[in-house]
Design an enzyme around this catalytic site. Structure first.
Site, PDB file in Angstrom:
ATOM      1  CG  ASP A   1      -0.303   2.498  -7.245  1.00  0.00           C
ATOM      2  OD1 ASP A   1      -1.211   3.283  -6.902  1.00  0.00           O
ATOM      3  OD2 ASP A   1       0.488   1.979  -6.451  1.00  0.00           O
TER       4      ASP A   1
ATOM      5  CE  LYS B   1       2.814   4.112  -6.689  1.00  0.00           C
ATOM      6  NZ  LYS B   1       3.661   3.484  -5.659  1.00  0.00           N
TER       7      LYS B   1
ATOM      8  CG  ASP C   1       1.384  -1.606  -9.030  1.00  0.00           C
ATOM      9  OD1 ASP C   1       2.208  -2.373  -8.513  1.00  0.00           O
ATOM     10  OD2 ASP C   1       0.573  -0.941  -8.356  1.00  0.00           O
TER      11      ASP C   1
ATOM     12  CG  ASP D   1       1.432   4.229  -3.114  1.00  0.00           C
ATOM     13  OD1 ASP D   1       0.946   3.682  -4.128  1.00  0.00           O
ATOM     14  OD2 ASP D   1       2.637   4.538  -3.020  1.00  0.00           O
TER      15      ASP D   1
ATOM     16  CD  GLU E   1      -2.326   0.167  -5.135  1.00  0.00           C
ATOM     17  OE1 GLU E   1      -1.751  -0.576  -5.951  1.00  0.00           O
ATOM     18  OE2 GLU E   1      -1.715   0.955  -4.384  1.00  0.00           O
TER      19      GLU E   1
ATOM     20  NE  ARG F   1      -0.543  -3.628   1.542  1.00  0.00           N
ATOM     21  CZ  ARG F   1       0.594  -3.338   2.165  1.00  0.00           C
ATOM     22  NH1 ARG F   1       0.674  -3.440   3.479  1.00  0.00           N
ATOM     23  NH2 ARG F   1       1.649  -2.950   1.473  1.00  0.00           N
TER      24      ARG F   1
END
Length: 465
Positions: free
Chosen positions: A236, A243, A254, A313, A315, A317
């Protein structure tokens, strides 16, 4: 990678005495004279995790003591005796026959988990001390649990360069082949046609060899239906809401939700639980390219709900939403999602606890009881209905990242619940990483909540004793 196993029963195995500080005098009195004299000379106090090899009086090794500490230390710690696996000299060891059965079981499982090493890239100095399975414990069950945990750790610990969506698919293929499960994979080019638009959207910016997919594994032909959904974001970057470097350093983990449900699935299949199991893993990389989804985009979901993107960020869900909607269409008896979803959960409960959400009090209580029994700590969080307006932006049905910075784990869970609507559902917002070594839990990837769920399955699904 190979996982640890018990030593065969043998007369050559040396005795291992687990000693609580408040029973030290009695324990020392029961030792042979040379061993007792040595322990007294060394000032052994049975501190939690302390290990003392004992001589036999003829220049050899007779056995060893392992401290359990006082009542306060025992209440605070778990798998206290398991650290001995990395501290004792090479050889086979057996627990003193008077060991409490619950302590023997915890130590046996902890020993195998302590013996885990991630040695794909460098030798890690394997534990040389092996434990004979204590009498009265279910050694096959412990082996199955330890092997499932080892799978989870291996998947999380593997760097993203070697654990992308394709490699996660390969891991699921290997698991399916080992246990006779059926595997179907919806590849990138078919995601839109299969009405999995959010999975496609999040993963479409990745390189072609890291393209998104949905992994769908089924096992079992009788019993209640159980669907496990695991977040498989193999790396991620944060997408266009990139990030900072410090936050990106652990993003190989992740996909910890996917790794944990695969480990749990292995436990279930190895133990032959009478369930019809389905595992759904949306496997993606949240990358940055000209085709990346953007803040402000409004996305369609499988369920028909629209989602406004206020942070790329958030993402996890999104990909879980399509997988949950797909799983809910079969109305399983129980559906569980596991995901390394929010930093808010870490702020709330730290790295050691697995926060979970359930609307069913009986389910939550069963999970909590099981967690205490197997030393796999969890903490119930609320699906707090008054926060529902926070995920409703007005311009779309849902907001993937509400502003304000409050209740981040709860609003994420509420978001996911919208897509699991109509099912009996629980969600785990896990960390998937042990930041510093502890007995049975070396630094690195770790399963969270899986052993608690396995222990709770008979009650959750009415499987009987």
């Amino acid at each position: 990678m190979p996982h640890a196993d018990f030593a065969p029963a043998s007369a050559e195995a040396r005795p291992l005495h687990l000693v609580a500080a408040d029973r030290l005098d009695a324990a020392l009195a029961a030792l042979p004279a040379p061993a007792r004299a040595w322990a007294e000379a060394q000032g052994f106090k049975a501190a939690a995790g302390a290990v003392l090899p004992l001589p036999d009086g003829a220049g050899g090794l007779w056995g060893a003591l392992v401290g359990l500490g006082d009542a306060k230390a025992r209440a605070r710690g778990r798998f206290i005796a398991a650290g001995a696996a990395s501290k004792l000299p090479e050889g086979d060891w057996r627990l003193d026959g008077e060991t409490d059965p619950a302590l023997a079981e915890e130590t046996a499982l902890g020993w195998l988990m302590e013996s885990y090493r991630f040695d794909r890239y460098a030798r890690q100095g394997a534990a040389k001390a092996r434990l004979v399975a204590p009498e009265g414990v279910d050694a096959d069950r412990i082996r199955a649990i330890a092997a499932g945990e080892a799978l989870t750790r291996d998947l999380i610990n593997t760097p993203a360069a070697d654990m992308g969506p394709a490699e996660l698919e390969e891991a699921a293929e290997d698991l399916a082949e080992a246990y006779g499960a059926r595997l179907a994979v919806t590849q990138a080019g078919d995601l839109i046609a299969a009405n999995l638009p959010l999975i496609h959207t999040v993963g479409r910016a990745a390189a072609p060899h890291r393209a998104p997919r949905l992994i769908d594994m089924r096992w079992g032909d009788a019993g209640p239906t159980l669907t496990l959904v695991g977040k498989g974001v193999c790396f991620d970057t944060g997408g266009l809401n990139l990030k900072p470097g410090a936050s990106m350093g652990l993003m190989k983990k992740d996909m910890g939700g996917a790794a944990t449900v695969l480990g749990l699935a292995q436990m279930i299949m190895a133990l032959g639980l009478k369930v019809r199991l389905r595992v759904l893993i949306p496997a993606v990389e949240n990358a940055v390219s000209g085709d990346a989804f953007r803040p402000g985009d409004i996305l369609q979901s499988r369920k028909g709900l629209t989602v406004e993107v206020n942070n790329t960020d958030a993402e996890g869900r999104l990909v879980l939403a399509d997988a949950l909607a797909l799983g809910a269409e079969e109305n399983p008896d129980l559906m569980i999602s596991m995901a390394t979803l929010t930093g808010a959960a870490r702020v709330a409960v730290g790295a050691d606890l697995a926060p979970f959400y359930s609307d069913a009090d009986a389910d939550a209580e069963a999970i909590a009881r099981a967690a205490r029994k197997v030393a796999d700590p969890v903490w119930r969080m609320p699906f707090h209905d008054p926060y529902e307006p926070m995920i409703e932006p007005g311009i779309a049905d849902l907001d993937n990242a509400p502003s304000g910075g409050m209740a981040g784990s709860i609003t994420a869970a509420l978001f996911l619940r919208r897509f699991a609507e109509g099912t009996r559902y629980a969600h785990f917002d896990i960390y998937g990483w042990n930041p510093k070594p502890a007995p049975a839990r070396p630094k690195g990837g770790v399963g969270m909540g899986a052993r608690a769920l396995l222990e709770a399955m008979p009650e959750l699904l009415g499987l009987g004793a």
